[in-house]
Enzyme design. Structure first.
Site, PDB file in Angstrom:
ATOM      1  N   ARG A   1      -9.966 -16.898   3.953  1.00  0.00           N
ATOM      2  CA  ARG A   1      -9.693 -17.300   5.066  1.00  0.00           C
ATOM      3  C   ARG A   1      -8.884 -18.470   5.656  1.00  0.00           C
ATOM      4  NH1 ARG A   1     -11.020 -12.473   5.481  1.00  0.00           N
ATOM      5  NH2 ARG A   1     -11.736 -10.936   6.542  1.00  0.00           N
TER       6      ARG A   1
ATOM      7  N   GLY B   1      -6.375 -10.284   2.456  1.00  0.00           N
ATOM      8  CA  GLY B   1      -5.839  -8.716   3.994  1.00  0.00           C
ATOM      9  C   GLY B   1      -5.771  -8.670   5.357  1.00  0.00           C
TER      10      GLY B   1
ATOM     11  N   SER C   1       1.345  -0.863   0.581  1.00  0.00           N
ATOM     12  CA  SER C   1      -0.300   0.040  -0.493  1.00  0.00           C
ATOM     13  C   SER C   1       0.906   1.380  -0.282  1.00  0.00           C
ATOM     14  CB  SER C   1      -0.852   0.143   1.256  1.00  0.00           C
ATOM     15  OG  SER C   1      -1.733   1.739   1.100  1.00  0.00           O
TER      16      SER C   1
ATOM     17  N   LYS D   1      -8.012  -1.877  -8.489  1.00  0.00           N
ATOM     18  CA  LYS D   1      -8.414  -2.916  -7.905  1.00  0.00           C
ATOM     19  C   LYS D   1     -10.482  -2.095  -6.980  1.00  0.00           C
ATOM     20  CE  LYS D   1      -7.002  -4.552  -2.592  1.00  0.00           C
ATOM     21  NZ  LYS D   1      -7.670  -3.746  -1.587  1.00  0.00           N
TER      22      LYS D   1
ATOM     23  N   GLN E   1       1.108  -0.544  -4.981  1.00  0.00           N
ATOM     24  CA  GLN E   1      -0.486   0.126  -4.902  1.00  0.00           C
ATOM     25  C   GLN E   1      -1.093   1.728  -5.025  1.00  0.00           C
ATOM     26  OE1 GLN E   1      -2.452   1.329  -1.935  1.00  0.00           O
ATOM     27  NE2 GLN E   1      -3.787   2.207  -3.305  1.00  0.00           N
TER      28      GLN E   1
ATOM     29  N   HIS F   1     -13.206  -3.837  -0.881  1.00  0.00           N
ATOM     30  CA  HIS F   1     -12.155  -3.052   0.021  1.00  0.00           C
ATOM     31  C   HIS F   1     -12.183  -3.795   1.387  1.00  0.00           C
ATOM     32  CE1 HIS F   1      -9.438   1.029  -0.432  1.00  0.00           C
ATOM     33  NE2 HIS F   1      -9.097   0.258   0.780  1.00  0.00           N
TER      34      HIS F   1
ATOM     35  N   ASP G   1     -10.935 -10.504  -4.237  1.00  0.00           N
ATOM     36  CA  ASP G   1     -10.349 -10.659  -2.540  1.00  0.00           C
ATOM     37  C   ASP G   1     -11.744  -9.748  -1.280  1.00  0.00           C
ATOM     38  OD1 ASP G   1     -10.527  -7.436  -1.251  1.00  0.00           O
ATOM     39  OD2 ASP G   1      -9.745  -7.142  -3.639  1.00  0.00           O
ATOM     40  N   GLY G   2     -11.537 -10.433  -0.702  1.00  0.00           N
ATOM     41  CA  GLY G   2     -12.858  -9.826   0.385  1.00  0.00           C
ATOM     42  C   GLY G   2     -12.940 -11.041   1.132  1.00  0.00           C
TER      43      GLY G   2
ATOM     44  N   THR H   1      -6.578   1.772  -6.368  1.00  0.00           N
ATOM     45  CA  THR H   1      -7.754   1.320  -5.904  1.00  0.00           C
ATOM     46  C   THR H   1      -8.220   2.044  -6.330  1.00  0.00           C
ATOM     47  OG1 THR H   1      -6.006  -0.018  -4.289  1.00  0.00           O
ATOM     48  CG2 THR H   1      -8.256   0.280  -3.911  1.00  0.00           C
TER      49      THR H   1
ATOM     50  N   TYR I   1      -3.308   5.078  -4.718  1.00  0.00           N
ATOM     51  CA  TYR I   1      -4.797   5.260  -5.099  1.00  0.00           C
ATOM     52  C   TYR I   1      -4.504   6.818  -5.831  1.00  0.00           C
ATOM     53  CZ  TYR I   1      -6.072   2.985  -0.762  1.00  0.00           C
ATOM     54  OH  TYR I   1      -6.624   2.159  -0.125  1.00  0.00           O
TER      55      TYR I   1
HETATM   56  C1  LIG Z   1      -6.975  -2.234   8.018  1.00  0.00           C
HETATM   57  C2  LIG Z   1      -7.012  -2.916   6.456  1.00  0.00           C
HETATM   58  C3  LIG Z   1      -6.036  -1.855   6.087  1.00  0.00           C
HETATM   59  C4  LIG Z   1      -6.902  -2.363   4.204  1.00  0.00           C
HETATM   60  N1  LIG Z   1      -5.115  -0.937   3.557  1.00  0.00           N
HETATM   61  C5  LIG Z   1      -6.095  -0.217   2.009  1.00  0.00           C
HETATM   62  C6  LIG Z   1      -5.374   0.434   1.672  1.00  0.00           C
HETATM   63  O1  LIG Z   1      -4.055   1.179   1.974  1.00  0.00           O
HETATM   64  N2  LIG Z   1      -4.936  -0.243  -0.051  1.00  0.00           N
HETATM   65  C7  LIG Z   1      -5.963  -0.622  -0.492  1.00  0.00           C
HETATM   66  O2  LIG Z   1      -6.251  -0.827  -1.860  1.00  0.00           O
HETATM   67  N3  LIG Z   1      -6.697  -1.481   0.185  1.00  0.00           N
HETATM   68  C8  LIG Z   1      -6.587  -1.260   1.464  1.00  0.00           C
HETATM   69  N4  LIG Z   1      -7.447  -2.652   2.066  1.00  0.00           N
HETATM   70  C9  LIG Z   1      -7.723  -3.516   1.715  1.00  0.00           C
HETATM   71  C10 LIG Z   1      -7.487  -4.745   1.155  1.00  0.00           C
HETATM   72  O3  LIG Z   1      -6.260  -4.711   0.308  1.00  0.00           O
HETATM   73  C11 LIG Z   1      -7.843  -6.022   0.785  1.00  0.00           C
HETATM   74  O4  LIG Z   1      -9.014  -5.289  -0.716  1.00  0.00           O
HETATM   75  C12 LIG Z   1      -9.177  -6.346   1.653  1.00  0.00           C
HETATM   76  O5  LIG Z   1      -8.630  -6.369   3.087  1.00  0.00           O
HETATM   77  C13 LIG Z   1      -9.334  -7.706   1.494  1.00  0.00           C
HETATM   78  O6  LIG Z   1     -10.725  -8.327   2.312  1.00  0.00           O
HETATM   79  P1  LIG Z   1      -9.780  -9.305   3.779  1.00  0.00           P
HETATM   80  O7  LIG Z   1      -9.327  -8.772   4.651  1.00  0.00           O
HETATM   81  O8  LIG Z   1     -11.519  -9.711   4.031  1.00  0.00           O
HETATM   82  O9  LIG Z   1      -9.282 -10.336   2.864  1.00  0.00           O
HETATM   83  C14 LIG Z   1      -7.366  -2.587   3.455  1.00  0.00           C
HETATM   84  C15 LIG Z   1      -8.007  -2.991   4.244  1.00  0.00           C
HETATM   85  C16 LIG Z   1      -7.676  -3.761   5.609  1.00  0.00           C
HETATM   86  C17 LIG Z   1      -8.733  -4.575   6.847  1.00  0.00           C
END
Ligand SMILES: Cc1cc2nc3c(=O)[nH]c(=O)nc-3n(C[C@H](O)[C@H](O)[C@H](O)COP(=O)(O)O)c2cc1C
Length: 390
Positions: A313, A332, A108, A254, A128, A278, A309-310, A156, A130
């Site tokens: 686990r 994530g 990130s 993304k 990554q 996200h 993603d999402g 993203t 923004y």
């Molecule tokens: C604490 C946290 C911070 C995140 N920060 C970013 C980020 O800086 N950039 C980004 O593209 N996605 C970010 N995400 C989203 C993750 O890249 C990803 O899409 C997401 O965590 C996937 O879901 P999961 O946590 O259930 O695996 C963040 C997610 C979490 C939980």
């Protein structure tokens, strides 16, 4: 000493909760508003099932795939997360774990460690960004990432600055000064192992975003960088086509959940898109990404690499997503819990659990190669899927 190895990601999360100060744990839990999307990301995977065989099963299974121009050991990518203060080695520990297990590292731009340090630890690093700052600033960040050795860019787009959570948001200081230290003292002193980890490395979490620094200037604070992002005019499709034209290499968008948006991502010439909400941290009420996946795959899956993603686990979640058309998944929170529980070894532990789970699911389904999975391998209840957009 208690066994540091954990058996599931759920156990890693329990250990993370015990180990991290409340605010740091809360920042990882994240979510938005009522938490509907974050919950649906998880429960949707639970609603999908398998119909396993019990004889004639393949003796050996292969799970290697190629995504974003990289040959990877299993269809799992570290999704970028901009969180701070989890572990002194932060994203470098994650990058090393991913390297050791043969998978790419998504870094990130809000991360706590520099793209130079991270790309040196993982030769499949994707940086990554923004849409934040003016075009010169965006170019400068991508050029810096390229010079550091990043192999791809992830842009993203699914963020709408929604704030407020029914369970309360953690307090994050602008910087760790005396006032912040006094305020955080009760929760930090209650977590001596976490404190000792930082104390012995002489690194206090400084809550800065080194990859957002302007050339020759020091890293802005996390909130300083967030303010720059909030005040940047939002990008149009033309802006995104321009951004893509400036990166000579694999490029992922993304945050797609609609079919019409997926088509436009193809039009700008991206290499890959991630069906994502996200991690449920953006617009609450967006359906689980796994529900939206097949419609996107049907629309554009032969023109672009589709990842998801999402809510992943377990290894069986990876298999469900690949069977429904994803080339790979990004994770994530799963690796964040591992990092919090046991540093680099904890992230490796999580990746090993995913690998083991993928292998078991492939064996049970009776497929020798993960690329041979198809929709028939997954059982979904009526009305499970969502087609968003036209
Ligand atoms: C604490 C946290 C911070 C995140 N920060 C970013 C980020 O800086 N950039 C980004 O593209 N996605 C970010 N995400 C989203 C993750 O890249 C990803 O899409 C997401 O965590 C996937 O879901 P999961 O946590 O259930 O695996 C963040 C997610 C979490 C939980």
């Amino acid at each position: 000493m208690a066994n540091a190895w954990f058996e599931t990601v759920a156990e890693a999360q329990r250990r993370a909760k015990k180990r991290l100060p409340r605010s740091v744990y809360g920042a990882l839990v994240a979510g938005s508003e009522k938490g509907l999307t974050v919950a649906d990301n998880l429960s949707a995977f639970d609603q999908l099932g398998f119909a396993p065989h019990m004889a004639n099963l393949p003796r050996e299974r292969s799970m290697a795939v190629t995504v974003m121009g990289q040959d990877i050991a299993m269809p799992v990518i570290i999704s970028p997360t901009g969180v701070q203060a989890v572990h002194p080695e932060g994203e470098v520990a994650i990058a090393r774990a991913a390297q050791n297990r043969g998978i790419p590292m998504g870094l990130s731009s809000f991360a706590s460690r520099s793209v130079e340090d991270v790309a040196a630890a993982n030769d499949k690093t994707f940086f990554q960004i923004y849409w934040c700052g003016d075009k010169d600033t965006l170019l400068q960040r991508m050029e810096r990432a390229k010079a550091a050795g990043a192999k791809g860019v992830i842009v993203t787009l699914d963020w709408s600055f929604s704030n407020g959570r029914d369970w309360g948001s953690p307090w994050i200081p602008e910087k760790v000064d005396l006032k912040a230290a006094v305020k955080l003292a009760p929760e930090v002193l209650a977590r001596p192992k976490w404190l000792w980890q930082f104390a012995r490395t002489f690194r206090i979490p400084d809550l800065t975003a080194p990859n957002m620094a302007k050339p020759g200037e020091k890293a802005p604070t996390f909130f300083g960088a967030y303010y720059e992002w909030m005040t940047t005019p939002l990008p149009t499709w033309e802006d995104l086509a321009w951004l893509r034209s400036q990166w000579d290499g694999p490029f992922m968008v993304k945050g797609v959940c609609r079919v019409d948006d997926a088509r436009r991502v193809v039009d700008i010439g991206a290499t890959a898109l991630s069906v994502s909400n996200h991690g449920g941290n953006n617009l609450d009420g967006t359906p689980a990404s796994i529900r939206a996946l097949p419609a996107v795959v049907d629309a554009v899956g032969n023109q672009i690499e589709v990842v998801l993603d999402g809510g992943v686990r377990r290894g069986s979640d990876v298999v469900k997503a690949v069977a429904l058309g994803a080339k790979a998944v990004m994770i994530g929170r799963a690796y964040l819990w591992g990092l919090a529980a046991n540093g680099q070894a904890g992230v490796e532990n999580v990746l090993d659990l995913l690998r083991g789970g993928i292998d078991s699911a492939l064996m049970g389904i009776g497929k020798a190669d993960i690329r041979d999975l198809d929709r028939g391998d997954v059982v979904a209840p009526d009305g499970f899927f969502r087609r968003l957009g036209e």
